[in-house]
Design a protein around this motif. Sequence first.
Motif, PDB file in Angstrom:
ATOM      1  N   ALA A  40      24.306  57.376  16.271  1.00 52.12           N
ATOM      2  CA  ALA A  40      25.595  57.936  15.859  1.00 52.12           C
ATOM      3  C   ALA A  40      26.406  56.883  15.114  1.00 52.12           C
ATOM      4  CB  ALA A  40      26.362  58.432  17.078  1.00 52.12           C
ATOM      5  N   ALA A  41      26.903  57.251  13.950  1.00 51.29           N
ATOM      6  CA  ALA A  41      27.738  56.351  13.155  1.00 51.29           C
ATOM      7  C   ALA A  41      29.043  56.074  13.888  1.00 51.29           C
ATOM      8  CB  ALA A  41      28.035  56.971  11.793  1.00 51.29           C
ATOM      9  N   THR A  42      29.557  54.880  13.715  1.00 48.08           N
ATOM     10  CA  THR A  42      30.848  54.533  14.313  1.00 48.08           C
ATOM     11  C   THR A  42      32.000  55.035  13.456  1.00 48.08           C
ATOM     12  OG1 THR A  42      31.027  52.414  13.150  1.00 48.08           O
ATOM     13  CG2 THR A  42      29.860  52.419  15.289  1.00 48.08           C
ATOM     14  N   GLY A  43      31.719  55.253  12.166  1.00 43.96           N
ATOM     15  CA  GLY A  43      32.793  55.618  11.246  1.00 43.96           C
ATOM     16  C   GLY A  43      33.587  54.397  10.832  1.00 43.96           C
ATOM     17  N   GLY A  44      33.021  53.232  11.098  1.00 42.40           N
ATOM     18  CA  GLY A  44      33.703  51.982  10.789  1.00 42.40           C
ATOM     19  C   GLY A  44      33.313  51.366   9.467  1.00 42.40           C
ATOM     20  N   GLY A  45      32.758  52.153   8.570  1.00 41.24           N
ATOM     21  CA  GLY A  45      32.453  51.632   7.244  1.00 41.24           C
ATOM     22  C   GLY A  45      30.991  51.575   6.887  1.00 41.24           C
ATOM     23  N   GLU A  46      30.144  52.401   7.519  1.00 42.60           N
ATOM     24  CA  GLU A  46      28.723  52.418   7.160  1.00 42.60           C
ATOM     25  C   GLU A  46      28.536  53.174   5.844  1.00 42.60           C
ATOM     26  OE1 GLU A  46      29.718  53.889  10.212  1.00 42.60           O
ATOM     27  OE2 GLU A  46      28.524  53.018  11.825  1.00 42.60           O
ATOM     28  N   PRO A  47      28.249  52.462   4.731  1.00 39.22           N
ATOM     29  CA  PRO A  47      28.069  53.143   3.444  1.00 39.22           C
ATOM     30  C   PRO A  47      26.685  53.782   3.370  1.00 39.22           C
ATOM     31  CG  PRO A  47      27.891  50.770   3.150  1.00 39.22           C
ATOM     32  CD  PRO A  47      28.183  51.009   4.602  1.00 39.22           C
ATOM     33  N   LEU A  48      26.649  55.082   3.174  1.00 39.45           N
ATOM     34  CA  LEU A  48      25.391  55.831   3.099  1.00 39.45           C
ATOM     35  C   LEU A  48      24.847  55.780   1.678  1.00 39.45           C
ATOM     36  CD1 LEU A  48      26.542  58.871   5.234  1.00 39.45           C
ATOM     37  CD2 LEU A  48      24.972  57.051   5.942  1.00 39.45           C
ATOM     38  N   ARG A  49      23.619  55.275   1.551  1.00 44.06           N
ATOM     39  CA  ARG A  49      23.020  55.132   0.224  1.00 44.06           C
ATOM     40  C   ARG A  49      22.343  56.408  -0.241  1.00 44.06           C
ATOM     41  NH1 ARG A  49      24.149  50.716   3.338  1.00 44.06           N
ATOM     42  NH2 ARG A  49      24.331  48.837   2.093  1.00 44.06           N
ATOM     43  N   CYS A  50      22.311  57.425   0.605  1.00 47.49           N
ATOM     44  CA  CYS A  50      21.710  58.703   0.213  1.00 47.49           C
ATOM     45  C   CYS A  50      22.728  59.583  -0.518  1.00 47.49           C
ATOM     46  CB  CYS A  50      21.146  59.422   1.434  1.00 47.49           C
ATOM     47  SG  CYS A  50      22.251  59.491   2.855  1.00 47.49           S
ATOM     48  N   CYS A  51      23.960  59.593  -0.078  1.00 42.20           N
ATOM     49  CA  CYS A  51      24.973  60.473  -0.680  1.00 42.20           C
ATOM     50  C   CYS A  51      26.200  59.705  -1.178  1.00 42.20           C
ATOM     51  CB  CYS A  51      25.368  61.571   0.293  1.00 42.20           C
ATOM     52  SG  CYS A  51      25.933  60.955   1.880  1.00 42.20           S
ATOM     53  N   LEU A  52      26.144  58.382  -1.121  1.00 37.26           N
ATOM     54  CA  LEU A  52      27.160  57.489  -1.678  1.00 37.26           C
ATOM     55  C   LEU A  52      28.571  57.766  -1.168  1.00 37.26           C
ATOM     56  CD1 LEU A  52      25.844  57.088  -5.332  1.00 37.26           C
ATOM     57  CD2 LEU A  52      25.196  55.851  -3.247  1.00 37.26           C
ATOM     58  N   ARG A  53      28.666  57.757   0.154  1.00 35.35           N
ATOM     59  CA  ARG A  53      29.967  57.855   0.817  1.00 35.35           C
ATOM     60  C   ARG A  53      29.857  57.138   2.151  1.00 35.35           C
ATOM     61  NH1 ARG A  53      29.824  61.189   5.131  1.00 35.35           N
ATOM     62  NH2 ARG A  53      28.327  62.903   5.198  1.00 35.35           N
ATOM     63  N   PHE A  54      30.997  56.940   2.800  1.00 31.17           N
ATOM     64  CA  PHE A  54      30.994  56.314   4.121  1.00 31.17           C
ATOM     65  C   PHE A  54      30.659  57.354   5.185  1.00 31.17           C
ATOM     66  CE2 PHE A  54      33.758  53.338   1.808  1.00 31.17           C
ATOM     67  CZ  PHE A  54      33.074  52.160   2.077  1.00 31.17           C
ATOM     68  N   ALA A  55      29.896  56.941   6.180  1.00 30.21           N
ATOM     69  CA  ALA A  55      29.540  57.838   7.289  1.00 30.21           C
ATOM     70  C   ALA A  55      30.782  58.137   8.121  1.00 30.21           C
ATOM     71  CB  ALA A  55      28.472  57.182   8.165  1.00 30.21           C
ATOM     72  N   GLN A  56      30.824  59.338   8.636  1.00 32.06           N
ATOM     73  CA  GLN A  56      31.907  59.734   9.534  1.00 32.06           C
ATOM     74  C   GLN A  56      31.461  59.474  10.965  1.00 32.06           C
ATOM     75  OE1 GLN A  56      32.733  63.822   8.598  1.00 32.06           O
ATOM     76  NE2 GLN A  56      33.331  63.353   6.508  1.00 32.06           N
ATOM     77  N   ALA A  57      32.399  59.153  11.826  1.00 31.44           N
ATOM     78  CA  ALA A  57      32.089  58.871  13.229  1.00 31.44           C
ATOM     79  C   ALA A  57      31.280  60.021  13.818  1.00 31.44           C
ATOM     80  CB  ALA A  57      33.370  58.657  14.024  1.00 31.44           C
ATOM     81  N   GLY A  58      30.189  59.689  14.487  1.00 30.98           N
ATOM     82  CA  GLY A  58      29.351  60.674  15.150  1.00 30.98           C
ATOM     83  C   GLY A  58      28.210  61.215  14.312  1.00 30.98           C
ATOM     84  N   GLU A  59      28.245  61.050  12.990  1.00 30.27           N
ATOM     85  CA  GLU A  59      27.130  61.513  12.151  1.00 30.27           C
ATOM     86  C   GLU A  59      25.868  60.753  12.536  1.00 30.27           C
ATOM     87  OE1 GLU A  59      27.542  62.665   7.697  1.00 30.27           O
ATOM     88  OE2 GLU A  59      28.961  61.047   8.054  1.00 30.27           O
ATOM     89  N   GLN A  60      24.734  61.431  12.493  1.00 29.45           N
ATOM     90  CA  GLN A  60      23.458  60.789  12.782  1.00 29.45           C
ATOM     91  C   GLN A  60      22.968  60.063  11.533  1.00 29.45           C
ATOM     92  OE1 GLN A  60      21.492  60.669  15.876  1.00 29.45           O
ATOM     93  NE2 GLN A  60      23.655  60.929  16.357  1.00 29.45           N
ATOM     94  N   ILE A  61      22.838  58.744  11.659  1.00 33.21           N
ATOM     95  CA  ILE A  61      22.398  57.902  10.559  1.00 33.21           C
ATOM     96  C   ILE A  61      21.281  56.984  11.050  1.00 33.21           C
ATOM     97  CG2 ILE A  61      24.650  58.000   9.413  1.00 33.21           C
ATOM     98  CD1 ILE A  61      25.173  55.139  10.428  1.00 33.21           C
ATOM     99  N   ALA A  62      20.697  56.236  10.139  1.00 35.68           N
ATOM    100  CA  ALA A  62      19.686  55.248  10.484  1.00 35.68           C
ATOM    101  C   ALA A  62      19.883  54.033   9.584  1.00 35.68           C
ATOM    102  CB  ALA A  62      18.281  55.817  10.300  1.00 35.68           C
ATOM    103  N   LEU A  63      19.488  52.884  10.085  1.00 35.82           N
ATOM    104  CA  LEU A  63      19.499  51.641   9.306  1.00 35.82           C
ATOM    105  C   LEU A  63      18.051  51.287   9.017  1.00 35.82           C
ATOM    106  CD1 LEU A  63      21.160  49.282   8.144  1.00 35.82           C
ATOM    107  CD2 LEU A  63      20.879  48.144  10.353  1.00 35.82           C
TER     108      LEU A  63
END
Length: 161
Positions: A40-63
């Motif tokens: 789960a993203a923290t929403g603290g500034g994780e830039p998503l390289r798939c859709c070119l925006r910052f992740a929102q808190a709780g979104e499922q992401i991967a590093l």
Amino acid sequence: MTQTNQTTQTVTAHPIDPARLDAVRRAGEDGWGNAFTPFAATGGGEPLRCCLRFAQAGEQIALISFAPFEQVSPWREVGPVYVHADHCEGYAEPWLPGELRRGPGVLRTYRADGSMNYEHNTLVGDEDLEPVLDRLLAEPDVATVHVRTVLPQCFLYTVTR
């Protein structure tokens, strides 16, 4: 120079290809031995390289580890990037991404043959990247620019004319 009207923009941002990311998701690893592990993203500034925006808190992401260049090259660097854990349609807008269009950042320039053009690499402050990218891509020996974060210098996206 590019005008502020989005319909006259002359530069195009390219995220990581959705097909490349789908292959990583299917394989369950990134090709460099790192498991594809959603969290789960923290929403603290994780830039998503798939859709070119910052992740929102709780979104499922991967590093994952990612190399912008697919071909073998001395300039092929592998580094960490955040992506959506599930399929993402990517970024298909004809202008720079709103959330990732400002610095600070490092703009790495490359020639048409994929070699880095050290002469035009640029460090930018907290400014709109479009005028700088427009200037760099007007150089006859610059075909592509990689936008990167300033401190860790992680890849964000590619820009072309």
